[in-house]
Write an enzyme that holds these catalytic residues in place. Structure first.
Site, short mmCIF file in Angstrom:
data_model
loop_
_atom_site.label_atom_id
_atom_site.label_comp_id
_atom_site.label_asym_id
_atom_site.label_seq_id
_atom_site.Cartn_x
_atom_site.Cartn_y
_atom_site.Cartn_z
N LYS A 35 47.95 50.43 44.60
CA LYS A 35 46.71 51.08 44.21
C LYS A 35 47.06 52.34 43.43
O LYS A 35 48.12 52.93 43.63
CB LYS A 35 45.87 51.45 45.44
N ASN B 111 27.13 45.58 40.62
CA ASN B 111 27.75 44.35 40.12
C ASN B 111 27.92 43.31 41.21
O ASN B 111 27.60 42.14 41.02
CB ASN B 111 29.10 44.67 39.47
N SER C 235 41.32 38.10 38.96
CA SER C 235 42.32 38.94 38.29
C SER C 235 43.67 38.21 38.25
O SER C 235 44.38 38.25 37.24
CB SER C 235 42.48 40.27 39.03
N LYS D 157 49.95 44.54 42.90
CA LYS D 157 48.64 44.32 42.28
C LYS D 157 47.62 45.22 42.97
O LYS D 157 47.54 45.25 44.19
CB LYS D 157 48.21 42.86 42.43
N LYS E 189 45.22 42.01 51.80
CA LYS E 189 44.21 41.17 51.14
C LYS E 189 44.89 40.07 50.31
O LYS E 189 44.55 38.89 50.42
CB LYS E 189 43.30 42.01 50.25
N THR F 281 33.39 38.69 42.09
CA THR F 281 33.30 39.22 43.45
C THR F 281 32.01 38.77 44.12
O THR F 281 32.00 38.33 45.28
CB THR F 281 33.41 40.75 43.46
#
Length: 430
Positions: A118, A234, A362, A82, A106, A203
Site C-alpha cells: 500500500k 462508485n 486490477s 499489489k 486479501k 467492486t
C-alpha cells in the site's frame, strides 16, 4: 502482540496503529485455529519493507512545499506486491502498514498470484490544482521508482487518486525507463492507455456476486430479497444497480446527505439519474428520508455497507436486523461488533472477499497489459464471478469445517495459503 515484547516502542510505532492491530487480532485468532507454524506466523506479523520519502513540489505560487509519502511492501511470497496509493491528509506510516497487511491477506484469500502493499501521501488533494497534483504524483513516482515495476510492485488508485493519477504515474515511470511505455506498472488506468474494461464497476459487481452466494447458502434468493445499501458512490451505486437488475427490492440507499427508504423498493436507475441531476440521493420522489444510522437498522434480508469503516460497532450491533451483511467497504464492521452479530445469528461476508472485485479486475488488467491482449467487458465480468465465488466457497468450507465465523475463516484461508507457500520457499539465506 506475540513476538513484539522487545521492540523499541518509538522505533516500532508504525506497528501499533489501530488498523494494523485490528488485523493482527484477527490474524492471531485465525492462526490459532489452523495451528499455523509459529515461525511463519512471526514473519507474517511484520512488513518486509517500509519506505518513507520526501516529495518537494513547486506550487502554483512558485513556493516549494515538501510532502511526506509512503510505500509499504508487506509480503511478496505469492507474487509481485499489489496495492493502492491514497492521497489523504490523515495518511501516516501506521495506517499504510495496516492497509498493506490487509492487502496481503486479501490477495491470498482471493487466490491471486500477488503479494500485498500500500502507498500514500499525507496531503489533501482537494486543495491542490491539477498542475500541483501532477507534480506531486510525478515526484512521488520518481522517489519510489526503484522499488516498483511490472514484476516488482504494481500500484493502483485508492482514496484521493483516480485513473488520471495512474496515467501520470505510468508516464513518469516509463520516461525513467527509457521512454518505452510500461502499462503494467500500475492498474486502474484509463482504457486508452492499457486499462481494463469492466474495472469501473468491478467492486460493486463483486459485492453483488458475493451477496447472491451468501443468500444462497442461507436458503434465500436475490430475486425478491430486500436489500439496503449504505453509500452511493462508485461501489454502492453499482451494487444497488446490479442487485436491482437481478430482481432484488432495494428498500434503502444513502450517501453523505442522508438516506432514502421505500419498503416496496426504490427504482435504482431513477435514483441514479436523480443523483446525476442533484448530486445526492435526498429528495428522491416517492421515498422517505432516513439517516445513515437508521439505514443500518432497516429490516431487510441483506445489508450492504459500502461507505466508510467502523459503521457497525458495539453501540449499534444489537440493533442490526439484516440477516446477512456483505461488506462492500473496508472494515465497516468492527471485530467486536462481528462477535456480537455472529452470536445473534447474523451471517457476515467479510470485506477481504466481498469488495475484492476491484483488485481481481486490477489483476486482470495487469495480465492483459503483459500479454498486450485485451478482453471484452463480458469476459471480464465472467472471469470476475469465477474468481470471487471460488474464494467465497473456499472460505465457507473453512467456516463449516472449523465451526468459526466467516471473518476468521477468511483470514485462516489466507494464512493457510501463505503458510504453505512460505514453507515451500524456505527462509533465505537459511
Amino acid at each position: 502482540m506475540p513476538g513484539q515484547d522487545n521492540l523499541n516502542p518509538q522505533a516500532e510505532a508504525h506497528l501499533h496503529g489501530p488498523l494494523f492491530q485490528n488485523a493482527i487480532q484477527t490474524f492471531n485468532e485465525a492462526a490459532a485455529v489452523i495451528k499455523c507454524d509459529p515461525n511463519i506466523a512471526e514473519r507474517l506479523r511484520r512488513p518486509r519493507r517500509c519506505l518513507t520519502v520526501s516529495i518537494p513540489v513547486r506550487m502554483d505560487d512558485q513556493s516549494v512545499k515538501v510532502f511526506t509519502g509512503y510505500r509499504v511492501q508487506y509480503n511478496s511470497t505469492l507474487g509481485p506486491y499489489k496495492g493502492g496509493i491514497r492521497y489523504h491528509h490523515n495518511v501516516d506510516l501506521a495506517e499504510v502498514v495496516g492497509l498493506a497487511a490487509l492487502m496481503t491477506f486479501k490477495n491470498s484469500v482471493l487466490g491471486l498470484p500477488l503479494g500485498g502493499a500500500k502507498g500514500g501521501i499525507c496531503v489533501d488533494p482537494t486543495k491542490l490544482s491539477r498542475a500541483e497534483k501532477q507534480g506531486l504524483t510525478r515526484r512521488y513516482t520518481s522517489e519510489i521508482a526503484a522499488f516498483v515495476g511490472p514484476t516488482k510492485d504494481i500500484p493502483a488508485p485508492d482514496v484521493g487518486t483516480d485513473p488520471q493519477t495512474m496515467a501520470w504515474f505510468m508516464d513518469t515511470y516509463s520516461q525513467e525507463q527509457g521512454g518505452f511505455a510500461q502499462p503494467g506498472v500500475v492498474t486502474g488506468k484509463p482504457v486508452e492507455i492499457g486499462g481494463s474494461l469492466g474495472r469501473n464497476h468491478a467492486t460493486g459487481l463483486g459485492v453483488v456476486y458475493v451477496c447472491e452466494r451468501a443468500l444462497e447458502v442461507n436458503q434465500m434468493k436475490m430475486s425478491g430479497s430486500r436489500i439496503a445499501v449504505q453509500g452511493f458512490g462508485n461501489v454502492g451505486s453499482f451494487a444497488a444497480k446490479f442487485a436491482f437488475e437481478r430482481g432484488a427490492r432495494v428498500v434503502a440507499v444513502s450517501d453523505v446527505s442522508g438516506g432514502i427508504f421505500n419498503g416496496d423498493g426504490l427504482n435504482i436507475p431513477q435514483v441514479i439519474e436523480h443523483v446525476k441531476k442533484t448530486g445526492f440521493v435526498k429528495g428522491f420522489q416517492g421515498s422517505q428520508a432516513i439517516t445513515n444510522e437508521e439505514l443500518l437498522e432497516v429490516d431487510c434480508d441483506a445489508l450492504l455497507p459500502c461507505a466508510l469503516e467502523g459503521q457497525i460497532d458495539v453501540h449499534n450491533a444489537e440493533r442490526i436486523k439484516a440477516k446477512i451483511i456483505v461488506e462492500g467497504a473496508n472494515g465497516p464492521v468492527t471485530v467486536e461488533a462481528t462477535k456480537i452479530m455472529v452470536q445473534n445469528g447474523k451471517f457476515i461476508a467479510p470485506d477481504v472477499i466481498s469488495n475484492g472485485g476491484g483488485v481481481i479486475v486490477s489483476y486482470f488488467e495487469w495480465v492483459q497489459d503483459i500479454m498486450s491482449f485485451f478482453w471484452d467487458e463480458a469476459d471480464v465480468d465472467l472471469k470476475l464471478k469465477s474468481v470471487i465465488l471460488k474464494a467465497f466457497d473456499s472460505v465457507y468450507k473453512m467456516r463449516q469445517e472449523k465451526q468459526i465465523d466467516m471473518r476468521t475463516a477468511a483470514m485462516a484461508t489466507a494464512i493457510s495459503r501463505l503458510e504453505k507457500a512460505m514453507l515451500l520457499r524456505g527462509l533465505y539465506p537459511r
